[in-house]
Design a protein around this motif. Structure first.
Motif, mmCIF file in Angstrom:
data_model
loop_
_atom_site.group_PDB
_atom_site.id
_atom_site.type_symbol
_atom_site.label_atom_id
_atom_site.label_comp_id
_atom_site.label_asym_id
_atom_site.label_seq_id
_atom_site.Cartn_x
_atom_site.Cartn_y
_atom_site.Cartn_z
ATOM 1 N N UNK A 44 9.708 9.032 -5.851
ATOM 2 C CA UNK A 44 10.135 7.945 -6.734
ATOM 3 C C UNK A 44 11.338 7.230 -6.119
ATOM 4 N N UNK A 45 12.244 7.982 -5.518
ATOM 5 C CA UNK A 45 13.397 7.366 -4.854
ATOM 6 C C UNK A 45 12.957 6.493 -3.684
ATOM 7 N N UNK A 46 11.958 6.947 -2.942
ATOM 8 C CA UNK A 46 11.430 6.134 -1.841
ATOM 9 C C UNK A 46 10.787 4.851 -2.356
ATOM 10 N N UNK A 47 10.065 4.946 -3.463
ATOM 11 C CA UNK A 47 9.458 3.754 -4.062
ATOM 12 C C UNK A 47 10.549 2.765 -4.465
ATOM 13 N N UNK A 48 11.612 3.279 -5.051
ATOM 14 C CA UNK A 48 12.729 2.421 -5.455
ATOM 15 C C UNK A 48 13.365 1.746 -4.247
ATOM 16 N N UNK A 49 13.539 2.493 -3.174
ATOM 17 C CA UNK A 49 14.123 1.921 -1.950
ATOM 18 C C UNK A 49 13.212 0.840 -1.366
ATOM 19 N N UNK A 50 11.912 1.098 -1.338
ATOM 20 C CA UNK A 50 10.964 0.090 -0.842
ATOM 21 C C UNK A 50 10.984 -1.152 -1.721
ATOM 22 N N UNK A 51 11.014 -0.948 -3.022
ATOM 23 C CA UNK A 51 11.032 -2.080 -3.951
ATOM 24 C C UNK A 51 12.309 -2.903 -3.791
ATOM 25 N N UNK A 52 13.398 -2.243 -3.463
ATOM 26 C CA UNK A 52 14.658 -2.967 -3.259
ATOM 27 C C UNK A 52 14.671 -3.710 -1.921
ATOM 28 N N UNK A 53 14.061 -3.152 -0.897
ATOM 29 C CA UNK A 53 14.062 -3.773 0.432
ATOM 30 C C UNK A 53 13.035 -4.894 0.545
ATOM 31 N N UNK A 54 11.954 -4.810 -0.180
ATOM 32 C CA UNK A 54 10.867 -5.785 -0.052
ATOM 33 C C UNK A 54 11.317 -7.220 -0.299
ATOM 34 N N UNK B 214 10.247 13.418 -7.474
ATOM 35 C CA UNK B 214 11.436 12.590 -7.657
ATOM 36 C C UNK B 214 11.904 11.984 -6.332
ATOM 37 N N UNK B 215 11.724 12.693 -5.254
ATOM 38 C CA UNK B 215 12.056 12.141 -3.937
ATOM 39 C C UNK B 215 11.145 10.950 -3.617
ATOM 40 N N UNK C 71 0.822 -1.208 0.000
ATOM 41 C CA UNK C 71 0.000 0.000 0.000
ATOM 42 C C UNK C 71 0.859 1.262 0.000
ATOM 43 N N UNK C 72 1.938 1.250 0.752
ATOM 44 C CA UNK C 72 2.827 2.404 0.777
ATOM 45 C C UNK C 72 3.477 2.620 -0.585
ATOM 46 N N UNK C 73 3.909 1.548 -1.223
ATOM 47 C CA UNK C 73 4.496 1.649 -2.562
ATOM 48 C C UNK C 73 3.472 2.195 -3.550
ATOM 49 N N UNK C 74 2.255 1.700 -3.476
ATOM 50 C CA UNK C 74 1.195 2.176 -4.359
ATOM 51 C C UNK C 74 0.901 3.657 -4.125
ATOM 52 N N UNK C 75 0.775 4.046 -2.864
ATOM 53 C CA UNK C 75 0.472 5.443 -2.541
ATOM 54 C C UNK C 75 1.598 6.381 -2.981
ATOM 55 N N UNK C 76 2.832 5.991 -2.716
ATOM 56 C CA UNK C 76 3.963 6.837 -3.122
ATOM 57 C C UNK C 76 4.072 6.926 -4.643
ATOM 58 N N UNK C 77 3.814 5.834 -5.322
ATOM 59 C CA UNK C 77 3.853 5.849 -6.794
ATOM 60 C C UNK C 77 2.776 6.769 -7.359
ATOM 61 N N UNK C 78 1.573 6.650 -6.829
ATOM 62 C CA UNK C 78 0.480 7.492 -7.297
ATOM 63 C C UNK C 78 0.768 8.968 -7.002
ATOM 64 N N UNK D 28 3.671 10.430 -6.575
ATOM 65 C CA UNK D 28 4.764 10.951 -7.410
ATOM 66 C C UNK D 28 4.288 11.202 -8.832
ATOM 67 N N UNK D 29 3.414 10.337 -9.352
ATOM 68 C CA UNK D 29 2.880 10.549 -10.703
ATOM 69 C C UNK D 29 2.056 11.829 -10.766
ATOM 70 N N UNK D 30 1.229 12.044 -9.771
ATOM 71 C CA UNK D 30 0.406 13.256 -9.733
ATOM 72 C C UNK D 30 1.294 14.487 -9.600
ATOM 73 N N UNK D 31 2.274 14.415 -8.712
ATOM 74 C CA UNK D 31 3.151 15.565 -8.485
ATOM 75 C C UNK D 31 4.023 15.876 -9.695
ATOM 76 N N UNK D 32 4.369 14.889 -10.479
ATOM 77 C CA UNK D 32 5.147 15.144 -11.696
ATOM 78 C C UNK D 32 4.337 15.979 -12.689
ATOM 79 N N UNK D 33 3.029 15.817 -12.634
ATOM 80 C CA UNK D 33 2.155 16.626 -13.500
ATOM 81 C C UNK D 33 2.035 18.065 -13.037
ATOM 82 N N UNK D 34 2.309 18.314 -11.785
ATOM 83 C CA UNK D 34 2.283 19.669 -11.233
ATOM 84 C C UNK D 34 3.724 20.188 -11.224
#
Length: 151
Positions: free
Chosen positions: A67-77, A64-65, A41-48, A50-56
């Motif tokens: 996205x980095x957190x999503x990458x870190x979570x994906x690596x640790x999982x 981008x920060x 859920x955290x990965x999903x929320x952070x991804x969503x 970051x996508x919304x914020x990239x549009x703003x």
């Protein structure tokens, strides 16, 4: 001659051990399920987010920060592998419940003297097999290198 427990007492002792094993697996399963769900859920929320914020365009640095957190979570999982551990405990919980059911049926369907030592030895052997399989699988999964993650 022997000072051991009666078959009825041994059955009750074994049933208590099986139930404690079931409770252990249930508690661990719930813990692992909560952690696996939280990471997803955290990965999903952070991804969503970051996508919304990239549009703003004003918030791209924050995006981008995230996205980095999503990458870190994906690596640790894969290292923690909560889902796999959750499923392992689910299986152990099932096996303990099945074993308790079999022992309760054996106790109810035998004479007043209780099950024979041979019957109880078979149930105890299955009880030990549940713990052996659980421990072996746990160790095998901890030894495996984590699969490559895809962010």
């Amino acid at each position: 001659m022997g000072v051991g427990l009666t078959p009825t007492e041994t059955s009750a002792l074994l049933l208590d051990k099986i139930r404690r094993g079931h409770d252990y697996a249930r508690r661990r399963k719930e813990r692992f399920r909560r952690r696996a769900s939280a990471v997803k859920l955290l990965t999903l929320a952070l991804s969503a987010a970051s996508t919304i914020l990239l549009g703003l365009h004003r918030w791209t640095d924050l995006a981008f920060a995230l996205v980095a957190l999503v990458t870190a979570l994906a690596a640790a999982e894969p290292f923690f592998n909560w889902r796999s551990r959750w499923v392992l405990m689910e299986e152990a919980q099932y096996r303990f419940r099945r074993l308790a059911d079999d022992l309760e049926y054996l106790m109810a369907s035998t004479t007043a003297d209780g099950p024979t030592r041979h019957q109880l030895d078979g149930v105890f052997g299955r009880y030990q097999a549940v713990w052996d399989d659980l421990s072996r699988t746990w160790l095998e999964r901890r030894r495996e290198p984590a699969p490559p993650s895809t962010p």
